[in-house]
Design a protein around this motif. Structure first.
Motif, PDB file in Angstrom:
ATOM      1  N   ASP A 118     -22.408 -24.790  30.565  1.00 10.40           N
ATOM      2  CA  ASP A 118     -22.831 -23.401  30.414  1.00 10.40           C
ATOM      3  C   ASP A 118     -22.256 -22.840  29.121  1.00 10.40           C
ATOM      4  N   ALA A 119     -22.776 -21.700  28.699  1.00  9.64           N
ATOM      5  CA  ALA A 119     -22.356 -21.138  27.419  1.00  9.64           C
ATOM      6  C   ALA A 119     -22.252 -19.622  27.517  1.00  9.64           C
ATOM      7  N   PRO A 120     -21.329 -19.046  26.746  1.00 14.01           N
ATOM      8  CA  PRO A 120     -21.216 -17.587  26.694  1.00 14.01           C
ATOM      9  C   PRO A 120     -22.296 -16.977  25.821  1.00 14.01           C
ATOM     10  N   ALA A 121     -22.329 -15.666  25.786  1.00 14.94           N
ATOM     11  CA  ALA A 121     -23.229 -14.954  24.884  1.00 14.94           C
ATOM     12  C   ALA A 121     -22.671 -14.997  23.473  1.00 14.94           C
TER      13      ALA A 121
ATOM     14  N   PHE B 284     -28.631 -28.770  13.046  1.00 19.45           N
ATOM     15  CA  PHE B 284     -28.416 -27.350  12.792  1.00 19.45           C
ATOM     16  C   PHE B 284     -27.869 -26.668  14.035  1.00 19.45           C
ATOM     17  N   MET B 285     -27.073 -25.631  13.818  1.00 21.43           N
ATOM     18  CA  MET B 285     -26.684 -24.729  14.894  1.00 21.43           C
ATOM     19  C   MET B 285     -27.502 -23.450  14.759  1.00 21.43           C
ATOM     20  N   LEU B 286     -27.905 -22.898  15.874  1.00 22.10           N
ATOM     21  CA  LEU B 286     -28.795 -21.737  15.892  1.00 22.10           C
ATOM     22  C   LEU B 286     -28.060 -20.534  16.452  1.00 22.10           C
TER      23      LEU B 286
ATOM     24  N   ALA C  14     -22.048 -24.893  22.528  1.00 19.99           N
ATOM     25  CA  ALA C  14     -22.866 -24.897  23.739  1.00 19.99           C
ATOM     26  C   ALA C  14     -23.905 -23.778  23.708  1.00 19.99           C
ATOM     27  N   TYR C  15     -23.501 -22.608  23.181  1.00 16.80           N
ATOM     28  CA  TYR C  15     -24.472 -21.522  23.018  1.00 16.80           C
ATOM     29  C   TYR C  15     -25.637 -21.972  22.136  1.00 16.80           C
ATOM     30  N   SER C  16     -25.327 -22.600  21.017  1.00 18.70           N
ATOM     31  CA  SER C  16     -26.374 -23.057  20.105  1.00 18.70           C
ATOM     32  C   SER C  16     -27.301 -24.054  20.784  1.00 18.70           C
ATOM     33  N   THR C  17     -26.724 -25.005  21.515  1.00 16.77           N
ATOM     34  CA  THR C  17     -27.533 -26.011  22.195  1.00 16.77           C
ATOM     35  C   THR C  17     -28.471 -25.362  23.198  1.00 16.77           C
ATOM     36  N   GLN C  18     -27.936 -24.488  24.024  1.00 20.26           N
ATOM     37  CA  GLN C  18     -28.779 -23.859  25.039  1.00 20.26           C
ATOM     38  C   GLN C  18     -29.846 -22.972  24.405  1.00 20.26           C
ATOM     39  N   THR C  19     -29.486 -22.258  23.342  1.00 21.84           N
ATOM     40  CA  THR C  19     -30.459 -21.399  22.684  1.00 21.84           C
ATOM     41  C   THR C  19     -31.570 -22.221  22.043  1.00 21.84           C
ATOM     42  N   PHE C  20     -31.192 -23.295  21.347  1.00 24.11           N
ATOM     43  CA  PHE C  20     -32.187 -24.163  20.728  1.00 24.11           C
ATOM     44  C   PHE C  20     -33.156 -24.697  21.772  1.00 24.11           C
ATOM     45  N   VAL C  21     -32.624 -25.222  22.882  1.00 26.40           N
ATOM     46  CA  VAL C  21     -33.470 -25.835  23.900  1.00 26.40           C
ATOM     47  C   VAL C  21     -34.354 -24.790  24.572  1.00 26.40           C
TER      48      VAL C  21
END
Length: 506
Positions: free
Chosen positions: A78-81, A277-279, A406-413
């Motif tokens: 999981d990831a924070p905001a 890349f990180m998003l 983790a935020y970047s990964t979840q946002t990208f996906v």
């Protein structure tokens, strides 16, 4: 064992309890105590909300539960905001403070990427983790028009100029592959700050692009992966090749969400380019306008200039990374160790990712596989900004970095699942669903949808709406404004549809 029992058993292994607490500015550089290693079976609550997990994951249980209960990989990692991740310690956090304080439209989310790239460039080629990760970062910041995306780039340029290091800010665009190679050869550690990055990325991703853009794309992939080694160059007819040792290129590009996703296709997400890349998606309410910012963007505080000089001095003493044309031999790097707390958390992070890989679609794997690498690069960058002379990756720093990765990964996906398409029709279908979903409980009329996608012909829009309704993605209901007047027909995403209204057909 039924699915309920499996879920209870899994929950005893994986703890999803999180805490949101933004670190205080004056306590950001504290070193984690050496004795704070996690005990097996405990839940560790930490300030950046990264999900806690028991010391072991039962792989068979995770795989079985996925088959019987449909568990999502996002339940495991999981990831924070993003807003909870804009206060890193050290020089990175101080640069963000200044960018925010000097902005008419202050946004810490949009200041985060440029601040990271600035410190990563200063530290480039001189520091590495035990796994040999270095400080080259590729970051994309997304925000709608009018958010002030250009302000942070101007601040970084001014900071480097006032510090006498503006040569570390490289070209804002790569027009040719030879130009990119020459830039690296001239300055092995530099950052490229790019606006309208979506258009440039579209050229790199377009399979019909000319050979030069295909080569640029290949070079960017190679440079990202060989920062701790050597780019061996290309073979030409005369047999001459040029080796580039330890290229440390960082990129910060900004774009609107529509421009960024418009020309990308799902077939190009699995080849490893985008996952490098990180998003950072700063979309949301536009920042409030500040009439008179407290600081000036063209006058960086002296403490920031001193911080820049400290990193540059420490890095130069190690490998001479600031020197022009210093690519003719390997650049030795100082290994930055993880403290005991960070090592324990790193083990947990690897198990989280392993568990997520077991239960996720293969399309997600390239992004998941980069999560730990991104976290280590981010942690290394921040650690150098905290103490350039004796940097240490503490548990606090690594938790922050893992949260951002983790935020970047979840946002990208998540964004790719909504926006990527392999045809114009699929792209329009996704966009229509997005507009209706964004309308929330208010719903939206067909006319409003048409206004937002004016390139879509009316009969094509009606066809998409019909297909989406038949598939259960949306519903059409009659609504009266404030309960009075003539009713209008509005589309709602199925999860937002009012349950007590009668469905109306057009």
């Amino acid at each position: 064992m039924n699915s309920d029992n499996l879920k209870q058993s899994f929950d005893s292994k994986v703890k999803l309890k999180t805490v949101s607490r933004r670190p205080k500015m004056d306590g950001r550089a504290k070193v984690s105590p050496a004795g704070s290693v996690l005990d097996e079976g405990t839940t560790y609550q930490h300030p950046t909300k990264v999900v806690s997990i028991a010391d072991r994951i039962d792989r068979r249980l995770v795989g079985h539960l996925n088959k019987t209960a449909g568990l999502s990989w996002s339940n495991v990692i999981d990831a924070p905001a993003l807003s909870d991740l804009t206060n890193p310690p050290g020089l990175v956090g101080k640069i963000i403070d200044w960018i925010e304080a000097s902005a008419e439209y202050p946004s810490r989310e949009l200041a985060l990427g440029p601040a990271l790239c600035a410190v990563a460039t200063l530290a480039g080629r001189a520091f590495e983790t035990p796994s040999r990760a270095r400080t080259n970062l590729y970051i994309v910041g997304l925000a709608p028009s009018g958010f002030g995306k250009d302000h942070a780039r101007k601040c970084i340029k001014n900071l480097m100029r006032e510090a006498g290091l503006d040569r570390l800010v490289g070209p804002a665009r790569f027009a040719s592959a030879p130009g990119l190679r020459q830039s690296i050869a001239a300055s092995p550690s530099f950052m490229s700050l790019q606006d309208e990055f979506g258009g440039f990325l579209a050229k790199l991703q377009d399979q019909r692009s000319n050979g030069d853009f295909a080569t640029i794309r290949h070079l960017l992939m190679e440079f990202f992966s060989c920062a701790s080694s050597t780019y061996d160059g290309d073979a030409y007819r005369d047999g001459v090749t040029e080796k580039l040792y330890n290229p440390n290129l960082s990129i910060y590009g900004t774009s609107t969400p529509d421009d960024f996703w418009m020309t990308l296709t799902s077939s190009r997400t699995s080849d490893g380019f985008l996952p490098r890349f990180m998003l950072f998606n700063a979309c949301g309410e536009k920042p409030e306008f500040v009439e008179e910012p407290g600081q000036r963007q063209d006058n960086p505080p002296e403490r920031l200039i001193e911080g820049v000089h400290k990193i540059a001095g420490a890095a130069t003493a190690i490998c001479g990374n600031i020197k022009i044309g210093n690519h003719m031999g390997p650049a030795p790097a100082k290994c930055v160790e993880l403290d005991a707390d960070a090592k324990a958390f790193d083990r947990l992070l690897r198990r989280q990712i392993d568990g997520a890989l077991l239960i996720s679609d293969s399309k997600v794997h390239p992004f998941l596989n980069r999560t730990r690498e991104h976290a280590l690069k981010l942690a290394l960058t921040v650690a150098v900004g905290v103490d350039p002379s004796s940097p240490v990756i503490t548990g606090e720093i690594l938790r922050w970095a893992a949260g951002l990765a983790a935020y970047s990964t979840q946002t990208f996906v998540a964004e790719a699942g909504k926006r990527l398409a392999d045809s114009d029709r699929e792209r329009n279908f996704n966009r229509v669903l997005e507009i209706i979903s964004e309308a929330g409980t208010e719903g939206v009329t067909e006319g409003k949808v048409a206004d937002k996608i004016r390139s879509l012909k009316s009969f094509d829009l009606r066809d998409i709406l019909g297909v989406a309704e038949a598939a259960g993605h949306i519903v059409l209901r009659e609504r009266r404004a404030d309960g009075r007047g003539r009713p209008s027909k509005r589309y709602f995403a199925s999860q937002h549809a009012p349950p007590d209204d009668k469905i109306s057909r057009p």
